[in-house]
Design an enzyme around this catalytic site. Structure first.
Site, PDB file in Angstrom:
ATOM      1  N   ALA A 286       0.825  -1.140  -0.094  1.00 39.11           N
ATOM      2  CA  ALA A 286       0.033   0.066  -0.056  1.00 39.11           C
ATOM      3  C   ALA A 286       0.776   1.182   0.042  1.00 39.11           C
ATOM      4  CB  ALA A 286      -0.756  -0.106   1.296  1.00 39.11           C
TER       5      ALA A 286
ATOM      6  N   PRO B 210      -4.746   5.752   0.946  1.00 38.29           N
ATOM      7  CA  PRO B 210      -4.307   5.688   2.275  1.00 38.29           C
ATOM      8  C   PRO B 210      -3.668   4.091   2.220  1.00 38.29           C
ATOM      9  CG  PRO B 210      -6.572   6.323   2.519  1.00 38.29           C
ATOM     10  CD  PRO B 210      -6.364   6.167   0.964  1.00 38.29           C
ATOM     11  N   ASP B 211      -2.882   3.702   3.146  1.00 40.93           N
ATOM     12  CA  ASP B 211      -2.463   2.484   3.606  1.00 40.93           C
ATOM     13  C   ASP B 211      -3.362   1.875   4.423  1.00 40.93           C
ATOM     14  OD1 ASP B 211      -1.331   3.711   5.668  1.00 40.93           O
ATOM     15  OD2 ASP B 211       0.571   3.161   5.105  1.00 40.93           O
ATOM     16  N   PHE B 212      -3.240   0.762   4.987  1.00 38.07           N
ATOM     17  CA  PHE B 212      -4.154  -0.049   5.535  1.00 38.07           C
ATOM     18  C   PHE B 212      -4.112   0.192   7.367  1.00 38.07           C
ATOM     19  CE2 PHE B 212      -5.274  -4.431   4.533  1.00 38.07           C
ATOM     20  CZ  PHE B 212      -6.360  -4.091   3.534  1.00 38.07           C
ATOM     21  N   ARG B 213      -3.038   0.414   7.733  1.00 33.20           N
ATOM     22  CA  ARG B 213      -2.704   0.547   9.277  1.00 33.20           C
ATOM     23  C   ARG B 213      -2.595   2.091   9.635  1.00 33.20           C
ATOM     24  NH1 ARG B 213      -1.250  -3.851   7.267  1.00 33.20           N
ATOM     25  NH2 ARG B 213      -2.284  -5.882   7.887  1.00 33.20           N
TER      26      ARG B 213
ATOM     27  N   GLN C  34       0.460  -6.413  -3.741  1.00 33.44           N
ATOM     28  CA  GLN C  34      -0.475  -6.633  -2.882  1.00 33.44           C
ATOM     29  C   GLN C  34      -1.786  -5.991  -2.815  1.00 33.44           C
ATOM     30  OE1 GLN C  34       1.154  -7.560   1.467  1.00 33.44           O
ATOM     31  NE2 GLN C  34       2.515  -6.190   0.430  1.00 33.44           N
ATOM     32  N   ASN C  35      -1.529  -4.687  -3.851  1.00 27.14           N
ATOM     33  CA  ASN C  35      -2.575  -3.649  -3.925  1.00 27.14           C
ATOM     34  C   ASN C  35      -3.480  -4.003  -5.026  1.00 27.14           C
ATOM     35  OD1 ASN C  35      -0.763  -2.236  -2.115  1.00 27.14           O
ATOM     36  ND2 ASN C  35       0.119  -1.058  -3.723  1.00 27.14           N
ATOM     37  N   ILE C  36      -4.825  -3.514  -4.890  1.00 30.14           N
ATOM     38  CA  ILE C  36      -5.800  -3.617  -5.723  1.00 30.14           C
ATOM     39  C   ILE C  36      -6.299  -2.414  -6.551  1.00 30.14           C
ATOM     40  CG2 ILE C  36      -6.761  -5.457  -4.401  1.00 30.14           C
ATOM     41  CD1 ILE C  36      -8.749  -3.412  -3.181  1.00 30.14           C
ATOM     42  N   ASP C  37      -5.366  -1.471  -6.552  1.00 29.01           N
ATOM     43  CA  ASP C  37      -5.794  -0.274  -7.055  1.00 29.01           C
ATOM     44  C   ASP C  37      -5.344  -0.188  -8.762  1.00 29.01           C
ATOM     45  OD1 ASP C  37      -2.879  -0.011  -7.217  1.00 29.01           O
ATOM     46  OD2 ASP C  37      -2.788   1.196  -5.289  1.00 29.01           O
TER      47      ASP C  37
ATOM     48  N   HIS D 128      -3.560 -10.239  -4.452  1.00 29.72           N
ATOM     49  CA  HIS D 128      -4.719 -10.193  -3.650  1.00 29.72           C
ATOM     50  C   HIS D 128      -5.708  -9.974  -4.713  1.00 29.72           C
ATOM     51  CE1 HIS D 128      -2.749  -9.361   0.453  1.00 29.72           C
ATOM     52  NE2 HIS D 128      -2.745 -10.625   0.020  1.00 29.72           N
TER      53      HIS D 128
ATOM     54  N   CYS E 183     -20.498 -13.300 -10.565  1.00 27.83           N
ATOM     55  CA  CYS E 183     -21.811 -13.116 -10.095  1.00 27.83           C
ATOM     56  C   CYS E 183     -21.980 -14.075  -8.434  1.00 27.83           C
ATOM     57  CB  CYS E 183     -22.763 -13.476 -10.800  1.00 27.83           C
ATOM     58  SG  CYS E 183     -24.498 -13.519  -9.936  1.00 27.83           S
TER      59      CYS E 183
ATOM     60  N   CYS F 288     -25.007 -16.833  -9.328  1.00 25.74           N
ATOM     61  CA  CYS F 288     -24.928 -18.011 -10.379  1.00 25.74           C
ATOM     62  C   CYS F 288     -23.346 -18.128 -10.926  1.00 25.74           C
ATOM     63  CB  CYS F 288     -25.827 -17.654 -11.537  1.00 25.74           C
ATOM     64  SG  CYS F 288     -25.287 -16.183 -12.787  1.00 25.74           S
TER      65      CYS F 288
ATOM     66  N   CYS G 116     -29.087 -12.438 -13.789  1.00 25.43           N
ATOM     67  CA  CYS G 116     -29.876 -13.153 -12.921  1.00 25.43           C
ATOM     68  C   CYS G 116     -30.192 -12.449 -11.463  1.00 25.43           C
ATOM     69  CB  CYS G 116     -29.198 -14.340 -12.353  1.00 25.43           C
ATOM     70  SG  CYS G 116     -27.915 -14.101 -11.080  1.00 25.43           S
TER      71      CYS G 116
ATOM     72  N   THR H 118       5.775  -1.958   2.171  1.00 26.54           N
ATOM     73  CA  THR H 118       4.897  -2.889   2.831  1.00 26.54           C
ATOM     74  C   THR H 118       5.341  -3.238   4.048  1.00 26.54           C
ATOM     75  OG1 THR H 118       4.246  -5.248   2.698  1.00 26.54           O
ATOM     76  CG2 THR H 118       6.287  -4.709   1.596  1.00 26.54           C
TER      77      THR H 118
ATOM     78  N   ASN I  32      10.846   1.459   2.795  1.00 28.22           N
ATOM     79  CA  ASN I  32       9.583   1.615   3.650  1.00 28.22           C
ATOM     80  C   ASN I  32       9.899   2.688   4.794  1.00 28.22           C
ATOM     81  OD1 ASN I  32       6.857   0.392   3.825  1.00 28.22           O
ATOM     82  ND2 ASN I  32       7.612  -0.078   5.817  1.00 28.22           N
TER      83      ASN I  32
HETATM   84  P1  CNA Z   1       0.529  -1.851   5.369  1.00 28.96           P
HETATM   85  O1  CNA Z   1       0.558  -2.925   6.168  1.00 28.96           O
HETATM   86  O2  CNA Z   1      -0.562  -0.651   5.374  1.00 28.96           O
HETATM   87  O3  CNA Z   1       1.738  -1.102   5.181  1.00 28.96           O
HETATM   88  C1  CNA Z   1       2.250  -0.207   4.302  1.00 28.96           C
HETATM   89  C2  CNA Z   1       3.723   0.227   4.645  1.00 28.96           C
HETATM   90  O4  CNA Z   1       3.993   1.304   3.796  1.00 28.96           O
HETATM   91  C3  CNA Z   1       3.831   0.889   6.035  1.00 28.96           C
HETATM   92  O5  CNA Z   1       4.967   0.197   6.755  1.00 28.96           O
HETATM   93  C4  CNA Z   1       4.347   2.596   5.860  1.00 28.96           C
HETATM   94  O6  CNA Z   1       5.244   3.055   6.847  1.00 28.96           O
HETATM   95  C5  CNA Z   1       4.655   2.448   4.434  1.00 28.96           C
HETATM   96  N1  CNA Z   1       4.547   3.535   3.604  1.00 28.96           N
HETATM   97  C6  CNA Z   1       3.379   4.372   3.370  1.00 28.96           C
HETATM   98  N2  CNA Z   1       3.518   5.256   2.703  1.00 28.96           N
HETATM   99  C7  CNA Z   1       4.815   5.100   2.626  1.00 28.96           C
HETATM  100  C8  CNA Z   1       5.618   6.141   1.533  1.00 28.96           C
HETATM  101  N3  CNA Z   1       5.154   7.119   0.898  1.00 28.96           N
HETATM  102  N4  CNA Z   1       7.080   6.192   1.572  1.00 28.96           N
HETATM  103  C9  CNA Z   1       7.533   4.719   2.263  1.00 28.96           C
HETATM  104  N5  CNA Z   1       6.727   3.905   2.859  1.00 28.96           N
HETATM  105  C10 CNA Z   1       5.605   4.393   2.920  1.00 28.96           C
HETATM  106  O7  CNA Z   1       0.157  -2.307   3.815  1.00 28.96           O
HETATM  107  P2  CNA Z   1       0.810  -3.516   3.181  1.00 28.96           P
HETATM  108  O8  CNA Z   1       0.745  -3.397   1.540  1.00 28.96           O
HETATM  109  O9  CNA Z   1       1.999  -4.157   3.629  1.00 28.96           O
HETATM  110  O10 CNA Z   1      -0.454  -4.630   3.570  1.00 28.96           O
HETATM  111  C11 CNA Z   1      -1.095  -5.424   2.753  1.00 28.96           C
HETATM  112  C12 CNA Z   1      -2.470  -5.222   2.605  1.00 28.96           C
HETATM  113  C13 CNA Z   1      -2.759  -3.817   2.182  1.00 28.96           C
HETATM  114  C14 CNA Z   1      -2.901  -5.925   1.365  1.00 28.96           C
HETATM  115  O11 CNA Z   1      -3.940  -6.666   1.210  1.00 28.96           O
HETATM  116  C15 CNA Z   1      -3.596  -4.939   0.535  1.00 28.96           C
HETATM  117  O12 CNA Z   1      -4.474  -5.160  -0.331  1.00 28.96           O
HETATM  118  C16 CNA Z   1      -3.717  -3.630   1.185  1.00 28.96           C
HETATM  119  N6  CNA Z   1      -4.053  -2.185   0.747  1.00 28.96           N
HETATM  120  C17 CNA Z   1      -3.992  -2.133  -0.696  1.00 28.96           C
HETATM  121  C18 CNA Z   1      -4.223  -0.615  -1.064  1.00 28.96           C
HETATM  122  C19 CNA Z   1      -4.198  -0.256  -2.599  1.00 28.96           C
HETATM  123  O13 CNA Z   1      -4.557  -0.979  -3.203  1.00 28.96           O
HETATM  124  N7  CNA Z   1      -3.494   0.923  -2.611  1.00 28.96           N
HETATM  125  C20 CNA Z   1      -4.593   0.462  -0.014  1.00 28.96           C
HETATM  126  C21 CNA Z   1      -4.483  -0.160   1.255  1.00 28.96           C
HETATM  127  C22 CNA Z   1      -4.318  -1.353   1.813  1.00 28.96           C
END
Ligand code: CNA
Length: 241
Positions: A21, A30-33, A103-106, A121, A129, A132, A155, A192, A216
């Protein structure tokens, strides 16, 4: 450190990228956490009973609206790939053999022009669907998503894009990759937290075997196993590289 990474990159041909993310936060997704993470944002915005409900298949059956509203935000035409997505696509165009496991879906790697992409992912490329099981392609349901409508099959069932929800298995092409990891000369883990399995096993397989680079901002439990750890903004890293 970046100069060393650049030297390796110039000498090698087969490059792997494992992205999360963090590569898309500069695009406004935004990222996840974390406080500003997708979970708390989606929970507040869509009044979810619990944050993970947005990707929970049982909740989707009950109320698919929040997932489709979030999808609209991610897929809208004014979300552009970052400099990092573009740089990765450029490497492939320059003749390097690249593989992007995301891992992203964007779909931003595809938007940037990368061709060899494994969406571990799942993705919006196809939908199914819920009633069906008929398959649909992206072009069939994207207009509905962008116009805030829930895509429906003939359907009457809801068409769910083939994005992996909690409790669903990952796409076969990803499992095939884990079984037969491609030969690489260098691998990067980008944006990630490396905490989601089995996705992260893709990159963990290469630790200690070939040069490994983690880019990261935040710390991860696996930092010490990488040859190079770059704690900087991803776009800045690619700009320097
Ligand atoms: P995560 O656990 O949210 O970790 C993201 C990491 O990226 C964190 O450690 C942050 O410190 C780091 N980070 C964020 N922005 C920056 C930046 N600009 N420069 C450097 N580091 C940065 O996300 P993961 O991808 O590890 O977790 C996996 C999940 C998140 C997957 O299942 C994804 O599908 C899911 N997700 C996807 C999206 C998307 O598609 N864009 C968005 C949010 C979550």
């Amino acid at each position: 450190m970046i100069k060393e990474i650049k030297d390796i990159l110039n000498k090698t041909k087969r490059i792997g990228f494992f992205t999360g993310a963090g590569i898309s936060t500069s695009c406004g997704i935004p990222d996840f956490r974390g406080e500003k993470g997708l979970y708390s944002y989606a929970k507040k915005k869509y009044s979810l009973p619990y944050p993970e409900a947005i990707f929970d298949i049982d909740y989707f059956e009950e109320n698919p609206k929040p997932f489709f509203l979030l999808s609209k935000e991610m897929l809208s035409a004014d979300v552009y790939p970052s400099l990092a997505h573009l740089a990765i696509a450029d490497l492939e165009k320059s003749g390097k053999e690249t593989i992007v496991v995301t891992q992203n879906i964007d779909m931003l790697h595809e938007k940037a022009g990368s061709e060899n992409v494994i969406n571990c992912h799942g993705s919006y490329t196809n939908g199914t669907c819920r009633k069906c099981n008929e398959k649909f392609s992206y072009s069939h349901f994207i207009d509905d998503i962008l116009n805030s409508r829930i895509p429906k099959c003939n359907c009457g069932g809801v068409i769910k894009p083939d994005v992996t929800f909690f409790g669903e298995s990952l796409p076969m092409d990803f499992y095939n990759l884990l079984e037969r990891p491609p030969k690489l000369d260098i691998v990067f883990a980008i944006g990630t937290s490396l905490q989601v399995e089995p996705a992260a096993s893709f990159v963990k397989y290469y630790l200690g075997k070939i040069p490994t680079v983690l880019v990261n901002m935040g710390e991860t439990p696996y930092d010490r196993y990488f040859d190079y750890v770059v704690n900087m903004k991803i776009d800045d890293f690619f700009k320097e590289l």
